[in-house]
Design an enzyme around this catalytic site. Structure first.
Site, short mmCIF file in Angstrom:
data_model
loop_
_atom_site.label_atom_id
_atom_site.label_comp_id
_atom_site.label_asym_id
_atom_site.label_seq_id
_atom_site.Cartn_x
_atom_site.Cartn_y
_atom_site.Cartn_z
N HIS A 40 -4.24 3.43 8.39
CA HIS A 40 -3.83 2.63 9.56
C HIS A 40 -2.59 3.28 10.16
O HIS A 40 -1.69 3.69 9.45
CB HIS A 40 -3.49 1.20 9.09
CG HIS A 40 -3.24 0.24 10.20
ND1 HIS A 40 -4.22 -0.61 10.69
CD2 HIS A 40 -2.13 -0.02 10.94
CE1 HIS A 40 -3.71 -1.35 11.66
NE2 HIS A 40 -2.45 -1.01 11.84
N ARG A 52 0.81 -1.21 0.00
CA ARG A 52 0.00 0.00 0.00
C ARG A 52 0.85 1.27 0.00
O ARG A 52 0.52 2.25 -0.66
CB ARG A 52 -0.89 0.01 1.24
CG ARG A 52 -1.94 -1.05 1.17
CD ARG A 52 -2.64 -1.21 2.46
NE ARG A 52 -3.72 -2.17 2.28
CZ ARG A 52 -4.56 -2.51 3.25
NH1 ARG A 52 -4.45 -1.99 4.45
NH2 ARG A 52 -5.53 -3.37 3.00
#
Ligand code: ADP
Length: 586
Positions: A525, A415
């Site tokens: 996150h 990511r």
């Protein structure tokens, strides 16, 4: 005319209130059931509003496409509207758009009475749950996301009494907003599909994905217990899973289980059911503010606030912090990583403000990896929310191109790598491209129908019969895009992507219609947090354990290193949630 009706009604209502039955008859004109429509987060909300004796007596939601779980906001507001006989009740925090859409629908229904809602005479106040000023349990769990609920269930299974505190009106946190996918080496689908995998392979992937900044001992625990956690969710918590997996970026094999309907709601609702069965209460709207220690520094409880009231929760055995990350706390984000400023949107629940990290730090907990903040590469350019239709990428069936019509990164990369690459493209966005067969095979337009329709309506996604039409919609260079697709199809034929070495099976693009979706990275996150050991005990800055204090889930650091791989978080919260529940209840 409307004003006159309102005036008569006000008069009638006022007289009705002093008990004049004949005048009350006039007011009956309001009584009936009226339909109204509003626009929520994911499309229309349609309600039937029933007025009886001039009061809001029932509101039935006939149609809605809101996030499962967050749609509970409409029940909360319905109760408040009935209790106060008013449409102007507070929105439910964490579900602002759903609340606004629901209120709009009820207002729209009321308009059909021909009156203005100001004629509704407010009756009484909202009855909030009564609370004591002090509670005691063996284990106090702070935060009702996946980690917290898992920990509380495990503590209860170990014979401990437990109470879960949750600051929001609806439990679930980021777990609810996630896709709920779970990385489990050796899982039942891998066995069926004869995919070879092992704990060691998973362990190596997590370390590699986190640039070896992870604590190997914690990673070992995660890798070795991930399958047992998934089985626990399936067989004991009764979670249902789809019969296929996803290939998440950075994993060396396909190992990510998908809950039914591919959302975190399945996990949150089933964990909630189990907590109810075990009579473990969730005290909602209750914000933990300070950890309480005894004279030896052992954590023995927590102070919290509920509707302005201070409550002390005493723990006989331990306090477990499961308050999640700090993706929604802009100050904290920028404090630790100045790139994560207000320009970057967030996929996170509004409750992800790092409270547990701050509380733990105050009593000497060690914080690690705080600067590692992950952005999810393909989010809504307007709201920052995760786009599930974009999971066609993890099915290996889409490519990412830029305005110039060229690919610029391996679509199944980590990511952070994809996010960085997207940020460097024209406009800081990417365009995801796929064809009709990918759309049909993935079923995503059906599974995530509301999101799909909303993206089309907001011009963030186009479906077009020809490549030219699709490219024109976003002003993408069509000549280059065609070349890119031809090249990709050749790679698929040869079985090797010579430009980006895309992993997995390459499927060529075929006939239209074609789809292009615009997206950009958003904070997803926070890898950093409190330091724990393999028993989920919180470690102090002096490297000693802080007695009585445990932590699990996104609040902890050192498990994912610089970068968390997709679908590792649900495994993490389950594995360490169970460990924290066991450790704290000993
Ligand atoms: P995880 O994935 O680690 O379980 P989640 O984000 O799913 O994390 O859940 C964390 C939960 O903790 C959220 O529901 C959030 O609202 C709750 N929470 C955060 N801070 C507090 C606090 N101070 N008091 C009580 N609950 C909190």
């Amino acid at each position: 005319m409307k004003k006159i009706i309102s005036f008569i009604l006000v008069l009638a209502l006022a007289m009705g209130m002093v008990g004049c039955s004949r005048e009350t008859n006039k007011v009956v004109k309001l009584d009936g059931t009226y339909e109204g429509t509003g626009v929520g987060k994911s499309g229309n909300i349609v309600v039937d509003l029933t007025i009886a004796d001039n009061k809001i007596s029932k509101i039935e939601v006939k149609e809605n496409h809101e996030t499962e779980g967050l749609s509970d906001a409409m029940n909360i507001m319905t109760n408040d509207m009935i209790a106060t006989n008013s449409i102007d009740v507070d929105s439910v925090s964490g579900a602002t758009l759903t609340s606004a859409g629901f209120r709009m629908a009820v207002k729209n229904a009321f308009e059909k009475t021909g009156a203005d809602d100001s004629v509704l005479v407010s009756t009484g106040s909202i009855e909030r749950e009564k609370r004591e000023s002090e509670y005691t349990a063996d284990v106090i769990v702070i935060g009702a996301g996946g980690a917290g609920m898992t920990a509380a269930i495990t503590a209860a299974d170990n014979g401990a009494s437990a109470i879960v505190l949750e600051k929001m009106p609806i439990q679930g946190g980021n777990t609810l907003l996630s896709g709920g996918e779970y990385a489990a080496p050796g899982n039942w689908i891998q066995v069926e599909e004869k995919i070879e995998d092992s704990n060691d392979k998973f362990y190596a992937d997590i370390l590699k994905g986190g640039d070896n900044e992870n604590d190997p001992a914690l990673v070992r625990v995660l890798a070795d217990n991930a399958l047992a956690g998934a089985t626990w969710l399936k067989d004991y918590i009764n979670m249902e899973f789809e019969d296929h997996q996803l290939f998440f970026g950075g994993h060396s094999v396909e190992r990510s289980l998908v809950p039914i309907n591919a959302t975190g709601y399945e996990m949150v609702s089933k964990l909630t059911q189990k907590l109810n069965e075990k009579n473990v209460p969730i005290h909602k709207n209750t914000t933990a503010i300070e950890l309480i220690q005894d004279e030896n520094g052992k954590v023995v409880g927590v102070k919290a606030t509920y509707e302005g009231q201070e409550i002390t929760y005493k723990a006989n055995k331990g306090v477990i912090l499961t308050t999640g990350g700090f993706g929604s706390n802009l100050d904290m984000r920028v404090k630790y990583n100045k790139d994560m400023n207000e320009k970057i949107l967030s996929t996170n629940s509004v409750g992800s403000t790092g409270d547990g990290i701050t509380m733990a730090e105050k009593i000497g907990a060690q914080l690690v990896d705080m600067e590692y903040i992950q952005t999810y590469p393909t989010c809504d350019t307007q709201s920052g929310t995760l786009l599930y239709v974009g999971d066609v990428r993890m099915e290996g069936r889409s490519i990412l191109v830029n305005k110039e019509g060229r690919r610029f990164v391996e679509e199944l990369e980590r990511r952070d790598v994809i996010s960085k690459a997207v940020t460097n493209q024209t406009g800081g966005v990417s365009y995801m491209f796929w064809d009709e067969s990918a759309m049909v095979d993935s079923g995503l337009a059906i599974t995530h129908e509301a999101e799909y329709n909303s993206l089309i309506a907001r011009k963030q996604l186009v479906k077009a019969d020809t490549l030219e039409e699709a490219a024109k919609f976003f002003e993408i260079d069509i000549t280059e895009l065609k070349k890119t697709i031809d090249k990709y199809n050749q790679y698929a034929k040869d079985g090797k992507d010579l430009e980006f070495n895309k992993r997995g099976e390459l499927v060529p693009f075929g006939e239209g219609p074609y789809y292009i979706m615009v997206s950009k990275p958003a904070v997803h996150h926070t890898m950093g947090g409190v330091k724990i050991n393999t028993n989920a005990q919180v470690i102090g800055t002096n490297n000693e354990i802080i007695k009585g204090l445990f932590a699990a889930g996104e609040i902890t650091g050192d498990i994912h290193g610089t970068n968390r791989l997709g679908s590792d978080a649900i495994a993490d919260i389950t594995v360490f949630g169970r460990i924290a529940g066991q450790s704290a209840s000993k």
